[in-house]
Design an enzyme around this catalytic site. Structure first.
Site, PDB file in Angstrom:
ATOM      1  N   SER A 233      -2.906   0.245 -10.574  1.00  0.00           N
ATOM      2  CA  SER A 233      -3.684   0.202  -9.347  1.00  0.00           C
ATOM      3  C   SER A 233      -5.158  -0.069  -9.693  1.00  0.00           C
ATOM      4  O   SER A 233      -5.464  -1.096 -10.284  1.00  0.00           O
ATOM      5  CB  SER A 233      -3.506   1.506  -8.565  1.00  0.00           C
ATOM      6  OG  SER A 233      -3.994   1.373  -7.256  1.00  0.00           O
TER       7      SER A 233
ATOM      8  N   ASP B 219       4.176  -3.593  -1.594  1.00  0.00           N
ATOM      9  CA  ASP B 219       3.036  -2.733  -1.897  1.00  0.00           C
ATOM     10  C   ASP B 219       2.001  -2.791  -0.770  1.00  0.00           C
ATOM     11  O   ASP B 219       1.531  -3.865  -0.400  1.00  0.00           O
ATOM     12  CB  ASP B 219       2.395  -3.180  -3.214  1.00  0.00           C
ATOM     13  CG  ASP B 219       1.452  -2.142  -3.793  1.00  0.00           C
ATOM     14  OD1 ASP B 219       0.849  -1.387  -3.020  1.00  0.00           O
ATOM     15  OD2 ASP B 219       1.323  -2.095  -5.021  1.00  0.00           O
TER      16      ASP B 219
ATOM     17  N   HIS C  86       3.960   0.341  -3.758  1.00  0.00           N
ATOM     18  CA  HIS C  86       2.940   0.788  -4.704  1.00  0.00           C
ATOM     19  C   HIS C  86       3.453   1.840  -5.680  1.00  0.00           C
ATOM     20  O   HIS C  86       3.086   1.836  -6.843  1.00  0.00           O
ATOM     21  CB  HIS C  86       1.749   1.350  -3.929  1.00  0.00           C
ATOM     22  CG  HIS C  86       0.484   1.414  -4.723  1.00  0.00           C
ATOM     23  ND1 HIS C  86      -0.143   0.293  -5.212  1.00  0.00           N
ATOM     24  CD2 HIS C  86      -0.278   2.466  -5.123  1.00  0.00           C
ATOM     25  CE1 HIS C  86      -1.244   0.646  -5.865  1.00  0.00           C
ATOM     26  NE2 HIS C  86      -1.333   1.958  -5.831  1.00  0.00           N
TER      27      HIS C  86
END
Length: 715
Positions: free
Chosen positions: A567, A652, A687
């Protein structure tokens, strides 16, 4: 004789090192990588020319003309990844089985007592999910299964159940379900007496639901369908049409996150609105759920605050005139800032993170020298003490304390060598009881491993903590493989914690290290301030300086050094791959945020506006120029890059799939080396990756197999 012994030692050491050097290198198949089509698209501003030739890859969710082509490209990259890693397929399966084998399949969480019931989750052998259960009054009472998530998840490739909220009368359960992995939950309500769901089903919510004390009113957060921003708090009356739900709060500032909850005392419903640098709360008597929320204190520029209720006052944790935060109190009847009175002041060397409020006790979580401390104050006489943990490096957090009127504190504890543990702590007697320690099936001996805490000197003279773990028999040498991990954003502190999956890495001779770089909050609030906005490059430089320090200290060498982050930590991976591609043998970037400028310019993309205080708003020229100077996608150049594995999820909602896809496509046309570059997309997840209890292990197995292949480790 001493000379002979020395020579023998040198010979044995050299032989051991040669054995490492003699590992048979993995033979990467001669496969042709996919070539993405280029289409010119101007995305520059402030007079700057900025062509984004892969902009079309964003078409999937907008159903644009190239949406099918996007899927075809991602599938082609997946096929290429499978071809390159084909020789490790059995090894990946073995790693998956090995890591899965350490997890106790039939397990149960430590029960938490609240409002007359003991609540817990339990998992069954062979099942991916769990059952949410409770027992009335005593752990000897009959079990009541509130939700069988294993059963609910049948037929779904992804399933997440979250936001469990039981009504005050214990008869109803509100919960949310996401079957796509976009973090959009549909709220359901179950009658716990009949076992049937009400017809109420409210889509696009955050999984945080709060009951009024009338047992029929629910407050929830509604999300924008396109941006996924949490933008409204609504009030729902059970068994009524959700279209008639009343908006009790609408957030106008798109840079703020909002949510709803309740004080531990159960007396107030609380709406919170916060951005990176400011916050605001509204309160409502939970006994009057149809009343109007009152502003606790209007938002103030660059001031954060959080609240909880205690008897005739509110307690406030705030950074107002306090860089490292302080604790204040104010009467229930006068909550404005002019009435706030200091309880615990600001300290230059201690970060006050949060509080846990009980009727007779106040628990304060603090951070000093990068380590967490739990401070207990007896509110009856103001005496204080700290909980003793007995280790030099660890992670400890209060956890699972819904009861207000109790002397028992529940906290979790872990370190790099200590599996996750749950303790109950008597705040009067100061005695602690271990309720459960994560079992590592097959056995685990912490004495076989060693942890260290080092400090690297950054280029601007700051000491950067590094936490390290490795097996004692693993020698420190230039031939030792080392994985360096970091995050470094949003003030999120990456604390040292145990991982049973990591044993598969350590047992094969790897060293694992965490770089506690600026952008996190390990060393106090200034640590975060010095790693965001126009100081973001400190984050990247710190990571590089930590890597060079580990090489200098003979832990590894560039030939055996690996970097990993996800991330915002994936942004870190992209940045260091551009800044120092020569430093790493391999980089693993998971759901990486790598196209900073394009994303931050597009306010229709989920969560963009919430991030302005973290990265800046590129519509301002100064921010645009600074962001572009480090954005990984913008700084790909004609040069040699290390071996790279990039992982993402099609659904995501945090970092859209097209960022890593575009980045890899551009890297393919620029890299001058023959190192491998792999893009692997989970076409059914988002995610957080796979949703099941075991499926995520396949992704870890791929990551490990990638590094093992580069090291010539075959089993």
């Amino acid at each position: 004789m001493r000379i002979i012994l020395l020579l023998l030692t040198v010979i044995v050491f050299s032989c051991n090192q040669n054995k490492k050097l003699e590992r048979k290198a993995y033979q990467w198949p001669a496969a042709k990588a996919p070539v993405a089509e280029k289409k010119d698209h101007e995305t520059g501003m402030h007079g700057d020319k900025r062509n984004d030739e892969y902009y079309w890859m964003a078409d999937y969710f907008s159903n644009g003309p190239d949406s099918n082509k996007v899927v075809e490209y991602l599938e082609a990259e997946n096929a290429y990844a499978d071809t390159l890693m084909a020789g490790t397929k059995q090894f990946q399966e073995d790693l998956f089985s090995e890591m899965k084998g350490r997890i106790k399949e039939k397990d149960e969480s430590v029960p938490v007592f609240t409002n007359g019931y003991w609540y817990y989750t339990r998992s069954e052998e062979g099942k991916q999910y769990f059952k949410y259960c409770r027992k009335k009054g005593s752990l000897e009472a009959p079990e009541e299964i509130l939700l069988d998530v294993d059963q609910l998840a049948e037929g779904h490739t992804y399933y997440s159940a979250d936001g469990f909220s039981v009504s005050p009368d214990n008869k109803l359960l509100a919960y949310g379900v996401d079957t796509v992995s976009r973090r959009e939950y549909t709220m359901f309500v179950k009658n716990l007496e009949t076992g049937k769901n009400f017809t109420d089903a409210i889509p696009r919510t955050d999984p945080g639901y709060e009951w009024g004390n009338d047992n029929k009113t629910l407050f929830y957060t509604s999300k924008n369908a396109k941006t996924l921003l949490s933008e409204k708090i609504k009030r729902h009356t059970l068994s009524t049409d959700a279209k008639k739900d009343v908006v009790v709060y609408a957030e106008k500032d798109k840079s703020n996150y909002i949510g709803v909850g309740k004080t531990k005392s159960e007396k107030y419903i609380v709406i919170g609105s916060s951005a990176t640098m400011s916050s605001e709360y509204r309160i409502l008597d939970a006994d009057q759920p149809e009343g109007e929320f009152q502003v606790f204190q209007p938002r103030m520029k660059d001031v954060l605050y959080e609240i909880d209720h205690h008897e005739d006052k509110f307690l406030i944790v705030t950074n107002k005139d306090a860089l490292n935060f302080r604790l204040m109190e104010t009467p229930v009847s006068n909550t404005g800032v002019e009435n706030w009175k200091e309880v615990i002041g600001n300290r230059n060397d201690v970060l006050l993170e949060n509080i846990e409020v009980f009727r007779n006790f106040l628990v304060v979580s603090e951070r000093k020298n990068g380590l967490l401390q739990i401070r207990v104050r007896d509110l009856r006489n103001n005496s204080e003490h700290y909980v003793d943990f007995g280790e030099a490096a660890y992670t400890a957090h209060p956890s699972g304390n819904p009861e207000y009127d109790t002397k028992n504190l529940r906290y979790t504890y872990t370190s790099l060598t200590t599996p996750g543990s749950v303790y109950d702590y008597d705040m009067e007697s100061k005695k602690k009881e271990l309720k459960k320690r994560q079992e590592v099936v097959g056995g685990y001996n912490p004495e076989e491993y060693v942890t260290e805490r080092l400090y690297a000197n950054s280029r601007d003279g700051v000491r950067i903590p590094i936490s390290i773990v490795y097996k004692k028999k693993t020698g420190r040498s230039p031939q030792t493989p080392l994985l360096l991990y970091a995050y470094g954003s949003y003030g999120y502190s990456t604390d040292a914690s145990f991982s049973s999956t990591r044993l598969s890495l350590l047992d094969r001779g790897f060293v694992f290290a965490i770089a506690h770089i600026r952008g996190g909050q390990e060393m106090g609030r200034q640590w975060y301030e010095d790693g965001k906005m126009f100081k973001k490059k400190n984050t990247f430089n710190d990571f590089i300086d930590c890597a060079e320090y580990l090489i200098e200290q003979n832990y590894t060498s560039t030939r055996h050094l690996y970097a990993m982050g996800g991330s915002a930590g994936g942004l870190l991976m992209g940045a260091v791959s551009n800044l120092r591609p020569d430093l790493w043998n391999g980089i693993i970037a998971v759901v990486p945020f790598v196209d900073v400028v394009t994303t931050m310019l597009d306010e229709s993309i989920p969560l963009t506006t919430n991030e302005f205080d973290e990265w800046g708003n590129p519509k301002n020229k100064e921010s645009y120029t600074y962001m572009k100077s480090y954005s990984p996608y913008d700084n790909v150049a004609k040069k040699a890059y290390p071996n790279m594995l990039v992982m993402t999820g099609l659904h995501d909602s945090q970092v859209q799939y097209f960022e890593p896809a575009k980045w890899v496509a551009r890297l393919r046309t620029h890299k001058t080396d023959k190192n491998v570059l792999i893009l692997k997309t989970n076409m059914e997840a988002g995610h957080g990756g796979a949703s099941g209890r075991f499926d995520y292990l396949k992704e870890i197995a791929l990551q490990y197999a990638f590094m093992f292949a580069l090291e010539g480790i075959e089993k």
